[in-house]
Scaffold this active site. Sequence first.
Site, PDB file in Angstrom:
ATOM      1  CB  THR A 178      31.510  47.087  49.390  1.00 55.41           C
ATOM      2  OG1 THR A 178      32.315  46.014  49.866  1.00 55.41           O
ATOM      3  CG2 THR A 178      32.230  47.826  48.288  1.00 55.41           C
ATOM      4  N   GLY A 183      25.399  41.523  47.974  1.00 54.88           N
ATOM      5  CA  GLY A 183      24.812  40.267  47.491  1.00 54.88           C
ATOM      6  C   GLY A 183      23.532  39.955  48.238  1.00 54.88           C
ATOM      7  CD  GLU A 208      33.867  37.032  51.820  1.00 51.15           C
ATOM      8  OE1 GLU A 208      34.373  36.442  52.769  1.00 51.15           O
ATOM      9  OE2 GLU A 208      32.853  36.639  51.219  1.00 51.15           O
TER      10      GLU A 208
HETATM   11  C1  LIG Z   1      30.763  39.705  42.937  1.00 49.07           C
HETATM   12  C2  LIG Z   1      31.017  40.568  44.142  1.00 49.07           C
HETATM   13  C3  LIG Z   1      30.213  40.437  45.248  1.00 49.07           C
HETATM   14  C4  LIG Z   1      30.423  41.223  46.371  1.00 49.07           C
HETATM   15  N1  LIG Z   1      29.584  41.082  47.433  1.00 49.07           N
HETATM   16  C5  LIG Z   1      29.705  41.940  48.487  1.00 49.07           C
HETATM   17  C6  LIG Z   1      28.771  41.905  49.556  1.00 49.07           C
HETATM   18  O1  LIG Z   1      27.851  41.079  49.567  1.00 49.07           O
HETATM   19  N2  LIG Z   1      28.905  42.797  50.545  1.00 49.07           N
HETATM   20  C7  LIG Z   1      29.920  43.704  50.555  1.00 49.07           C
HETATM   21  O2  LIG Z   1      29.979  44.494  51.493  1.00 49.07           O
HETATM   22  N3  LIG Z   1      30.824  43.773  49.567  1.00 49.07           N
HETATM   23  C8  LIG Z   1      30.743  42.910  48.522  1.00 49.07           C
HETATM   24  N4  LIG Z   1      31.659  42.974  47.497  1.00 49.07           N
HETATM   25  C9  LIG Z   1      32.649  44.034  47.479  1.00 49.07           C
HETATM   26  C10 LIG Z   1      34.060  43.577  47.750  1.00 49.07           C
HETATM   27  O3  LIG Z   1      34.207  43.263  49.081  1.00 49.07           O
HETATM   28  C11 LIG Z   1      35.014  44.692  47.282  1.00 49.07           C
HETATM   29  O4  LIG Z   1      34.965  44.711  45.897  1.00 49.07           O
HETATM   30  C12 LIG Z   1      36.423  44.478  47.748  1.00 49.07           C
HETATM   31  O5  LIG Z   1      36.480  44.693  49.102  1.00 49.07           O
HETATM   32  C13 LIG Z   1      37.425  45.398  47.056  1.00 49.07           C
HETATM   33  O6  LIG Z   1      37.063  46.716  47.229  1.00 49.07           O
HETATM   34  P1  LIG Z   1      36.923  47.697  45.976  1.00 49.07           P
HETATM   35  O7  LIG Z   1      36.139  47.005  44.949  1.00 49.07           O
HETATM   36  O8  LIG Z   1      36.402  48.977  46.479  1.00 49.07           O
HETATM   37  O9  LIG Z   1      38.395  47.893  45.454  1.00 49.07           O
HETATM   38  P2  LIG Z   1      39.414  49.062  45.863  1.00 49.07           P
HETATM   39  O10 LIG Z   1      39.605  49.038  47.327  1.00 49.07           O
HETATM   40  O11 LIG Z   1      39.001  50.316  45.235  1.00 49.07           O
HETATM   41  O12 LIG Z   1      40.731  48.551  45.184  1.00 49.07           O
HETATM   42  C14 LIG Z   1      40.973  48.813  43.785  1.00 49.07           C
HETATM   43  C15 LIG Z   1      42.387  48.420  43.454  1.00 49.07           C
HETATM   44  O13 LIG Z   1      43.292  49.255  44.156  1.00 49.07           O
HETATM   45  C16 LIG Z   1      44.271  48.519  44.826  1.00 49.07           C
HETATM   46  N5  LIG Z   1      44.581  49.171  46.092  1.00 49.07           N
HETATM   47  C17 LIG Z   1      43.714  49.586  47.034  1.00 49.07           C
HETATM   48  N6  LIG Z   1      44.373  50.120  48.058  1.00 49.07           N
HETATM   49  C18 LIG Z   1      45.687  50.047  47.791  1.00 49.07           C
HETATM   50  C19 LIG Z   1      46.885  50.430  48.480  1.00 49.07           C
HETATM   51  N7  LIG Z   1      46.851  50.990  49.671  1.00 49.07           N
HETATM   52  N8  LIG Z   1      48.068  50.191  47.891  1.00 49.07           N
HETATM   53  C20 LIG Z   1      48.111  49.632  46.697  1.00 49.07           C
HETATM   54  N9  LIG Z   1      47.021  49.244  45.999  1.00 49.07           N
HETATM   55  C21 LIG Z   1      45.824  49.450  46.534  1.00 49.07           C
HETATM   56  C22 LIG Z   1      43.662  47.158  45.030  1.00 49.07           C
HETATM   57  O14 LIG Z   1      44.668  46.162  45.030  1.00 49.07           O
HETATM   58  C23 LIG Z   1      42.739  47.011  43.837  1.00 49.07           C
HETATM   59  O15 LIG Z   1      43.428  46.427  42.771  1.00 49.07           O
HETATM   60  C24 LIG Z   1      31.479  42.161  46.384  1.00 49.07           C
HETATM   61  C25 LIG Z   1      32.300  42.282  45.273  1.00 49.07           C
HETATM   62  C26 LIG Z   1      32.089  41.495  44.167  1.00 49.07           C
HETATM   63  C27 LIG Z   1      32.992  41.662  42.989  1.00 49.07           C
END
Ligand SMILES: Cc1cc2nc3c(=O)[nH]c(=O)nc-3n(C[C@H](O)[C@H](O)[C@H](O)COP(=O)(O)OP(=O)(O)OC[C@H]3O[C@@H](n4cnc5c(N)ncnc54)[C@H](O)[C@@H]3O)c2cc1C
Lengths: 697, 697
Positions: free
Chosen positions: A164, A203, A456
């Site tokens: 991410t 993480g 994930e």
């Molecule tokens: C506690 C925690 C630990 C994590 N650890 C790791 C890690 O170790 N390594 C790592 O790589 N990542 C990690 N992550 C990241 C995690 O994988 C991402 O948060 C997740 O993939 C969602 O991506 P985003 O946060 O960018 O959300 P976004 O992709 O920005 O999504 C935001 C919102 O938009 C909506 N949305 C997105 N696209 C669309 C679409 N096409 N149509 C309609 N709605 C849409 C989604 O449903 C969501 O509600 C972690 C996250 C958390 C919270």
Amino acid sequence: MKANNTASLLKDGKELNTFTRPASDMQAERDRTSFPVREMTHFFNNGKENTEFLEKLFERIQRDPAFNNKDFYDLDYKPLRQRTFEQIGRMWSYLDELGADSPLARRFLSPFGMINPSAQTRVSVHYGLFVSALRGQGTDKQYEFWKSQGCLSLNRFYGCFGMTELGHGSNVAELETTATFDRATDEFIIHTPNTAATKWWIGGAAHSSNHTVCFARLIVDGKDYGVRNFVVPLRDPESHNLLPGIAVGDIGKKMGRDGIDNGWIQFSNVRIPRTYMLMRYSQVTPEGKVIEPPLAQLTYGALINGRVAMAYDSWVWARRFLTIALRYAAVRRQFSSTEGREESKLLDYVLHQRRLIPLLAQAIGIEAAATELYRLFDEVTHHQASLDTSDRKAVSDMVDKTKELFSLSAGLKAFSTWATVDTIDECRQACGGLGYLSATGFGQGFDDWVVNCTWEGDNNVLCLSAGRSLIQSGCKVLDGKHVTGAADYLGRIKTLRGKSLASGDLRDPKVLVGAWESVAAQAVMDAAEAYKKLRARGVSDKAAFEELSIDRFNIARLHTRCFQIKALFRKIANANPSIQKVLTNVGLLFALWSIEKNGSPFLQYGFLTSDDMNKVIDLVTFYCGEVRDQVIGITDSFNISDFFLNSPIGNYDGNAYENLMDSVTERNVPGTPCPYQDAMNAFFKRTPYEQPRLDEI
Amino acid sequence: MKANNTASLLKDGKELNTFTRPASDMQAERDRTSFPVREMTHFFNNGKENTEFLEKLFERIQRDPAFNNKDFYDLDYKPLRQRTFEQIGRMWSYLDELGADSPLARRFLSPFGMINPSAQTRVSVHYGLFVSALRGQGTDKQYEFWKSQGCLSLNRFYGCFGMTELGHGSNVAELETTATFDRATDEFIIHTPNTAATKWWIGGAAHSSNHTVCFARLIVDGKDYGVRNFVVPLRDPESHNLLPGIAVGDIGKKMGRDGIDNGWIQFSNVRIPRTYMLMRYSQVTPEGKVIEPPLAQLTYGALINGRVAMAYDSWVWARRFLTIALRYAAVRRQFSSTEGREESKLLDYVLHQRRLIPLLAQAIGIEAAATELYRLFDEVTHHQASLDTSDRKAVSDMVDKTKELFSLSAGLKAFSTWATVDTIDECRQACGGLGYLSATGFGQGFDDWVVNCTWEGDNNVLCLSAGRSLIQSGCKVLDGKHVTGAADYLGRIKTLRGKSLASGDLRDPKVLVGAWESVAAQAVMDAAEAYKKLRARGVSDKAAFEELSIDRFNIARLHTRCFQIKALFRKIANANPSIQKVLTNVGLLFALWSIEKNGSPFLQYGFLTSDDMNKVIDLVTFYCGEVRDQVIGITDSFNISDFFLNSPIGNYDGNAYENLMDSVTERNVPGTPCPYQDAMNAFFKRTPYEQPRLDEI
Ligand SMILES: Cc1cc2nc3c(=O)[nH]c(=O)nc-3n(C[C@H](O)[C@H](O)[C@H](O)COP(=O)(O)OP(=O)(O)OC[C@H]3O[C@@H](n4cnc5c(N)ncnc54)[C@H](O)[C@@H]3O)c2cc1C
Ligand SMILES: Cc1cc2nc3c(=O)[nH]c(=O)nc-3n(C[C@H](O)[C@H](O)[C@H](O)COP(=O)(O)OP(=O)(O)OC[C@H]3O[C@@H](n4cnc5c(N)ncnc54)[C@H](O)[C@@H]3O)c2cc1C
């Protein structure tokens, strides 16, 4: 220190035993159990051997002071991170014995999440994401190499998963970090081109890991080949100092899982050998020739592991909180539902039964489906490991299976984790105020759990993608092609369409499965037809799917629920006869309540009439009543010890008030002086300020 | 310290401005606003004067260092309690100016909950529960007396509300603490007869308060008269030491609101003067004669205040989190919904619109209904204050109004607070991973909010009681009697029953109101008829109501939603014409989406056909689209400054990533050494232990 409890006293000549009665109430409830509890435990664990394996493990964990969890709910996030790290060190010794790489480790990790979910995550990020990526995406040689560096033994080695970025999470294909091939030195240059490309959420990055699997765009000779995986060292394994070009920061406190040290990473032209790119499915030769992977999804394979685990964990967590809430409901008395002075147990209120017992049934359905999903996952991983990538037929089979795994796990991950969010919160509310006290575990549990809806694979995004696969399967059926896997029933659309209950019996599992298949199949096929129409009108593929996004979401929901119901009835059919009766009631409740909750399509497709729907509603109430007497036996069969429950109102003995009073006064010793007495004095004893009078000027 | 942000860079000759673009995207969104924002602000604040009053107050608060909230999300519970107390001290000076007793104070408290909800609660427990009980339950003389002791000035005085016990929360009538009259000394003896009668949850008891309003059973000459209210001193106002016979303990950490020092209290034969019993509605004479209150509910009147406030706060909180999530949706780009490389804003996805925009409409509906509820509340309180208790007619009117207030506030409190639980959580999920970061405020917000579903009337219990009142109203109608108040439409059941949409236009507010009235009225009247049938079969009143508990819950839901929809359309009808168009779209969306969510009864009662229902679903999507361009204007009109939002991704400027990066690196300074480096070294650099070989023995 214990509370100064006083025994129950006489009042008006009547003994008030409100405080001590719960324990005997619990025993009376337990006596109602009509099935062999041990057999049920094996059913939930999928075999006697598993039960025994887990019990041995649990015994050792409970005795191990490293896992003492008495103060767990009271820890601030900084000490929690340290505690979590210490527990990882200790967990490692267990994993080492089980084989860190073995499926047994999975069984170990999941219940460990009940003690400290952050420790579970930190270990999962390393073994489940980092190591899985090496194994799944690396060649055998590469995997062997990293093992020789300590990636399994955790000696001077800890990995993190660098996918991410601040600007991109779900849309992995648009990540912005670059990996530019430098032919001259046979190296890649890893670089963060702008601040939004900062790796974010990683993480382990803030403090503990010294390597990452970095997702970066492969650039060769100025051409962008899209995202690939690269192992990038972050810290010197000896000094733990950051390596040149690596900037790292802590992203701070979170809603939950605060034992994880999530961080951000920026790369400034960091050089790694070409051989650090993971090259199982896609390769870059020393000459700079790029070989593309057979299926893009294979590149993100590491995530699938987590999705499957979360579908299963939804069950592990739900059963814990259901145990607490149902046991409390069996001993808490409030108001009375019948004439006479004695107050009723919460469990005897129809509303309370209807709030909790269907959730119990749902959790059991989630387990059955997740166990089937795990089987598919094991199959695919096994195939993958033994795959000869030059065998085109084998690769194509593999790709099909992987697609099926992706789409089934997407729906199951999303709807199972959401169901458990609702379950934890409903269980909390069912305990009244006490659900809000940290000591009972719900608050921490909720906060730690809900992230599963996001990471994930964000649940909504997963639903859209599951819905897309379903439409594609539907289109295949429309084209007269064969569909296999979980969506195979679409092939029977001709007989499923327009079906109605008619004189069918709503208490027959076959009828209910038929109902679900009929409604789900019609919804999917309607969406597929709509898709075909849009395409025929010249609408682009992307626009057509976007136009159908609400339908995609809805069909993913119906299809997933249908799958869970079928999986549960399949499992029950193979259960030991001594437990089939109670399980069948559970299954019927699950299927009927799911209809009640999703009423509209059953009415709209005419499967049910308005009268039928009223029958469904009555039957839900009826089966709640049927299962009611068995809930204590069922929660006992979950086999969660008081240590793992970690909630004084949910203990086996039912002695809710005494246990709570003891736990609260042990954590908060009465007589401890208020730490802000000075601030109180300053306020309470202030003399109000008045402006001195100045009359003449 | 700020992050080392680097500006956007060129890559492949293209400028990557992912990081800095959001701010310009936000401006573009803002430019789409088609209505006068200021006018809308007055609409939500119910008048220009209120807007101006609040703005003046907010300005002062924002400048006041006592309310600095930068570190709020990072505070552990112990420092948070101290901080909260200090803020109370500061708030007092504001309240003193406004008049602690005045309705203006209410406007002050509610937004203060956005800064630190625990401070809001601690002040509310004192003024809203303790003082309200003195004013509402005490005679005028008694109230004057406690004022003279400092209950308004908070000088050497702080009250708490001692209702709940370990064994009893919702069922106040069965509390076990006793207040035994001792004629010889003209005193009451307050006593905790057994451990389950321990006062539990009492906010302020652990540390800060020195008086409580104790709910205890009045016992005179061995006869139990049920629960009454007594003022019991707990601590010496000078030394703050516990008084003889008072035992107090801290109940510890909670899911949220950790700034409140909730505690337990045990009384061991504590003596208070007879005149400390609050005697407005019920009296005990020096001779021991007991005069009963005209309506039991009048005895618990203090709680009603909190319920009304929570219905209104549901709006205050929902609008805050909606502002954050909608602003983020307007600048976050992920994937693309159209052909071409540029990624789309989340706000442009139909699914995302459908997740958030109906919740926006719902929040606006909640405000309209809560404002009507406040009007009724003010009316009742006013009557109560001026009531001549010897005037039987006035008392009976008063009792009727109070009943109406109880039943309306029960449903509105329950369904509004639940709606805001869902709203906060959906908004969190809509921000993806960032919703889980403490810095964005959702986690703390959720944890602090959800207790509203439990305290001052558990939501499920309230629904059952609202449902009971509705059935009683339904029975009145069946008996040909007149029904007034919110359930008056039941009187039109003859025309409402069997109605269908037919050729009605689903885009007409009148048609939608008609739909809701028809379905709600039929459901209520069916339940009333079922009740009558049960009674006619000889089933007892209690058993009949218990049998109908699911129906009670469901009719409370339909009736409450119907009320909210009508309240919103009533309010819109009186709005300034310049904002009516956009508000009407909001109202239609609210009503239609509510039908979609509660589809079954609309189909079952035949109000809608299956085709109509499909139209409803399409219209929900349509109105989401209509409102979409106005959401930034609408959130602006909520008039919440960045200080009060306290979420870097929700700031007015839209510069989400930069603000976030700054906020995160300010809270967690990069380069800070890991505090558990020693523990890491001990593990990473361990030499694996091997048992020394001992071959010969
Ligand atoms: C506690 C925690 C630990 C994590 N650890 C790791 C890690 O170790 N390594 C790592 O790589 N990542 C990690 N992550 C990241 C995690 O994988 C991402 O948060 C997740 O993939 C969602 O991506 P985003 O946060 O960018 O959300 P976004 O992709 O920005 O999504 C935001 C919102 O938009 C909506 N949305 C997105 N696209 C669309 C679409 N096409 N149509 C309609 N709605 C849409 C989604 O449903 C969501 O509600 C972690 C996250 C958390 C919270
Ligand atoms: C943070 C916090 C602060 C508080 N502060 C105070 C305070 O300052 N002073 C004070 O006096 N109290 C306080 N309370 C207590 C609060 O008022 C009670 O928690 C609340 O009244 C609910 O009572 P209970 O916890 O005993 O739940 P119970 O009454 O035991 O209810 C438990 C569950 O049973 C269900 N239930 C109960 N009866 C029925 C029925 N007849 N049919 C069906 N279901 C039923 C309920 O829906 C609930 O889910 C506080 C509570 C909290 C959490």
